[in-house]
Design a protein around this motif. Structure first.
Motif, mmCIF file in Angstrom:
data_model
loop_
_atom_site.group_PDB
_atom_site.id
_atom_site.type_symbol
_atom_site.label_atom_id
_atom_site.label_comp_id
_atom_site.label_asym_id
_atom_site.label_seq_id
_atom_site.Cartn_x
_atom_site.Cartn_y
_atom_site.Cartn_z
ATOM 1 N N GLY A 1 28.341 -1.243 -0.489
ATOM 2 C CA GLY A 1 28.737 -0.299 -1.527
ATOM 3 C C GLY A 1 29.083 1.088 -1.042
ATOM 4 N N ALA A 2 28.927 1.367 0.249
ATOM 5 C CA ALA A 2 29.227 2.705 0.767
ATOM 6 C C ALA A 2 30.719 3.003 0.622
ATOM 7 C CB ALA A 2 28.805 2.812 2.223
ATOM 8 N N ASN A 3 31.034 4.229 0.258
ATOM 9 C CA ASN A 3 32.426 4.670 0.161
ATOM 10 C C ASN A 3 32.425 6.192 0.170
ATOM 11 O OD1 ASN A 3 35.114 5.302 -0.538
ATOM 12 N ND2 ASN A 3 35.331 3.389 -1.678
ATOM 13 N N THR A 4 32.448 6.763 1.354
ATOM 14 C CA THR A 4 32.270 8.204 1.502
ATOM 15 C C THR A 4 33.273 8.997 0.667
ATOM 16 O OG1 THR A 4 31.384 7.915 3.735
ATOM 17 C CG2 THR A 4 32.204 10.094 3.155
ATOM 18 N N LEU A 5 34.563 8.752 0.865
ATOM 19 C CA LEU A 5 35.579 9.532 0.156
ATOM 20 C C LEU A 5 35.485 9.363 -1.356
ATOM 21 C CD1 LEU A 5 38.894 9.302 2.227
ATOM 22 C CD2 LEU A 5 37.829 11.382 1.348
#
Length: 382
Positions: A26-30
């Protein structure tokens, strides 16, 4: 002909298929920074096509984007060294060693013997919190603060008034010799700091001592054709100088942006490989969403200035990342993610998704007009 590749450190663009194996599902920095900040305010990057890469609040798709897409690593890991190596075609098939429980006794004993100083901490720790928690004891005892992270690193922090910089660098050089063979971490990092308890601050004396890349890179291919390779920030140290002609300082974003701008104005030809570290070091690892967005806004202004000094016919500018560090994700470690790709050069407008190594392949094609036998990557330039 000139090429500039700028790595916005830790500016990930969404989870990879195996992100769950790293605890990063689930990571999504932007995208998460965009949501948490109430929308991105990045007019220059948005005009280039940032919102064409993937849906981003505040960054609608551009009508005429530059080359844009997402890049993925071919090897394991989610750290600085493997990310930058992969951008230049060096793949590590086996993840570099990490120490989630701290370093074994034989390593600590060897450090004590080599440095003549004791050791504090010896476990994974936030780099800013470790000096807050151990700095006062370090000042009382003179013991070195030794710690690691989720990355393949051994870090030594010391107050400049207690351990002079040259002694700290010598201690890290000794640690680099110790951390070989089965203990060959990617980097040993000197982390000097100053101040008083309660207000310690890192200084700009950081030094990275890396392993040599385990294979030939696109940097060496460029050198073989007589093309000068310049690095800005920590990249020269990440490659341990291999394939690098000249290293330019850039321990802060302001310094790296200034150095890159100067090279854009003054170089007649060659390759510049720059790192903007603060989205990672200052904001990502501290879960500081607004700070992360603020750093991106400063980068956006800088890119606008750079574009005004670049010749679209002879210059290529690539903006990308080396991994993620989603400040909304649990914990403070890097996150395994795609890297965004924005590349401006004459005639480039299509979407391009591929491995990190496509960046190095494209730089070689742009500057030398050829491919490199045996190196991964397919160029996104004709």
């Amino acid at each position: 002909m000139r090429a500039f590749v700028v790595v916005i450190d830790a500016c990930g663009a969404g989870e990879l298929p195996d992100s769950g194996d790293y605890g990063d599902a689930g990571a999504n920095t932007l995208a998460h920074v965009a949501e948490a900040a109430g929308g991105l305010e990045l007019p220059v990057l948005t005009g280039l096509g940032l919102g064409n890469i993937m849906p981003l609040r505040g960054a609608p798709p551009a009508a005429d984007p530059v080359v844009h897409g997402r890049l993925h690593p071919l090897g394991p890991g989610k750290d600085t060294i493997t990310g930058h190596w992969e951008l230049m075609g060096v793949i590590t098939p086996v993840a570099l060693r990490t120490y989630p429980d701290g370093f074994p006794d034989e390593i600590i004993d060897a450090l004590r013997a080599a440095t003549g100083r004791g050791v504090l901490c010896n476990r994974p720790y936030s780099g800013t919190e470790v000096i807050d928690d151990f700095g006062a004891e370090h000042m009382r005892t003179g013991d070195l603060i030794v710690y690691t992270s989720a990355d393949s690193v051994l870090q030594i922090a010391a107050h400049e008034d207690v351990v002079p910089l040259e002694e700290l660098y010598a201690a890290c050089a000794a640690a680099r010799k110790i951390m070989t063979g089965e203990h060959a971490v990617g980097r040993v990092i000197a982390r000097p700091f100053r101040g008083e308890p309660g207000s310690f601050k890192r200084t700009e004396g950081r030094r990275d001592m890396a392993l040599d890349p385990p294979g030939r890179s696109y940097l060496q291919e460029l050198q073989a054709d007589g093309i000068a390779v310049h690095t800005v920030g920590k990249i020269g140290q990440v490659f341990n100088g291999v394939g690098v002609d000249e290293q330019h300082k850039g321990s802060t974003n302001a310094a790296a942006i200034a150095a890159t701008g100067e090279l854009i104005r003054e170089l007649d030809d060659g390759f510049v490989f720059a790192n903007l570290v603060e989205t990672d070091q200052v904001f990502g690892h501290r879960n500081d969403v607004l700070g992360f967005h603020g750093a991106l806004k400063e980068i956006d202004v800088a890119v606008g200035e750079w574009l005004g000094n670049l010749d679209p016919e002879r210059d290529m500018l690539v903006l990308t990342a080396d991994h993620g560090c989603d400040p909304t994700h649990p914990g403070t470690d890097h996150t395994r993610e795609h890297a965004p790709l924005l590349a401006r050069f004459a005639g480039g407008h299509a979407r391009h998704d591929g491995p990190f190594a496509d960046v190095g392949a494209s730089v070689l094609r742009w500057l030398a007009g050829r491919a490199a036998s045996g190196l991964p990557g397919e160029p996104f330039v004709p």
